[in-house]
Design a protein around this motif. Sequence first.
Motif, mmCIF file in Angstrom:
data_model
loop_
_atom_site.group_PDB
_atom_site.id
_atom_site.type_symbol
_atom_site.label_atom_id
_atom_site.label_comp_id
_atom_site.label_asym_id
_atom_site.label_seq_id
_atom_site.Cartn_x
_atom_site.Cartn_y
_atom_site.Cartn_z
ATOM 1 N N GLN A 53 0.829 -1.209 0.000
ATOM 2 C CA GLN A 53 0.000 0.000 0.000
ATOM 3 C C GLN A 53 0.864 1.259 0.000
ATOM 4 O O GLN A 53 0.586 2.226 -0.721
ATOM 5 N N HIS A 57 0.848 4.280 -2.862
ATOM 6 C CA HIS A 57 0.405 5.631 -2.531
ATOM 7 C C HIS A 57 1.514 6.671 -2.661
ATOM 8 O O HIS A 57 1.244 7.831 -2.986
ATOM 9 N N LYS A 60 2.126 7.806 -6.663
ATOM 10 C CA LYS A 60 1.166 8.673 -7.368
ATOM 11 C C LYS A 60 0.838 8.191 -8.784
ATOM 12 O O LYS A 60 0.901 8.946 -9.754
#
Length: 308
Positions: A53, A57, A60
Amino acid sequence: MTSKLEQLKQFTTVVADTGDFDAIARLKPVDATTNPSLLLKAAALPRYSDLLQSAVHSSKGDLDLACDRFGVAVGQEILKVIPGRISTEVDARLSFDTQATLRRAERLVDLYDQAGIGRDRVLIKIASTWEGIRAAEQLEKAGVQTNLTLLFSFAQAQACADAGAFLISPFVGRIYDWYKKAESRDYVGAEDPGVQSVTRIYDYYKANDYQTVVMGASFRNLGQIEQLAGCDRLTISPELLQQLADDQGNLARKLSPGAASEARQTLDESQFRWALNEDAMATEKLAEGIRQFARDQEKLEKLLAGNA
C-alpha cells in the motif's frame, strides 16, 4: 554431526533465494536475493500488505516507480535479518537497453539511499545480455556493484568477468531442465550439465585471477548443491535450505581454486553474440527467463494498480 547446511557454510557463502522474511529469519543465510517472480509471491503475503500500500500511494500512479519502491521496501525488511547484502533486480523489459537499465539501477540505489541503506549492502541484478553487461560495467565504475543474472553460457560468464561485474548467477537448474528435456534422460552428480557449467566457470575465473564472484543459482535438488560445495556462493530456495538443515550426512568440498582451465579470452560484441547464438540451450533459456520475469513484472504492476 552438524547438518549439511552448516558444513556448506564452512566453505561457501549461503544466500537465500526468496522474499519470504520468515524463512530468511529461520534459516539465517548471509545474503538474500529477489526477482520479479519472488516479489510477486511476496506481494501476496499478509506481512507485506502495508509495504504494498505504501509503495502505491507514494508513487502517485507511476507503476514503474511503485514496483521499484516495493522491491526496495522488501529489501529493507530482509536486510534487518541478514548480515550481508540484498540483490534487487532491474525490470527485465529493459534487458536490451543499456541506458534505460542504468537509469532504473540508479533509481533503485537512490531509493535504498533514501532509506538509509548504503551501497555496500545492495547488489543491482541485471540480465546477462550484451546490453545488460555494458550497463553493469558502467555501474561498477561508478561504485554500484552488480549481480548479473539469467546466465547460462560460458560466453556470458567471460563477458561479465571482463566487464568487472561483482557477481554472476549461473542458473544450474534451468540448464539441467533443458538438457533433461532435450536428451530425454536424467542427470545426476557431476554429469549434470548445470553443475558442469558452473564448475567450468568457477575454474576459469580462479585460474585467470578474476575477482568476480560465482554464485550458483536455480537448484532442483540437493545433489546439484552438493556437487558445487566450495563455490563462492550458492543461492538456494527455503525448501532446499531446510532439507540441507535436516540432513546430518557428510558434505565434501567439490570446488576449490587451482584446477586446470582455459586461458583468458576477451570477447567483443560480435564474438559474444555468435557464441551465444551457437549455444541453443543458453539462447532459449535466456530469452525464456527474460520473458518470464517480464510477465511477472506485469502481474506485479497489475496487483499494485489494484491497490491504488
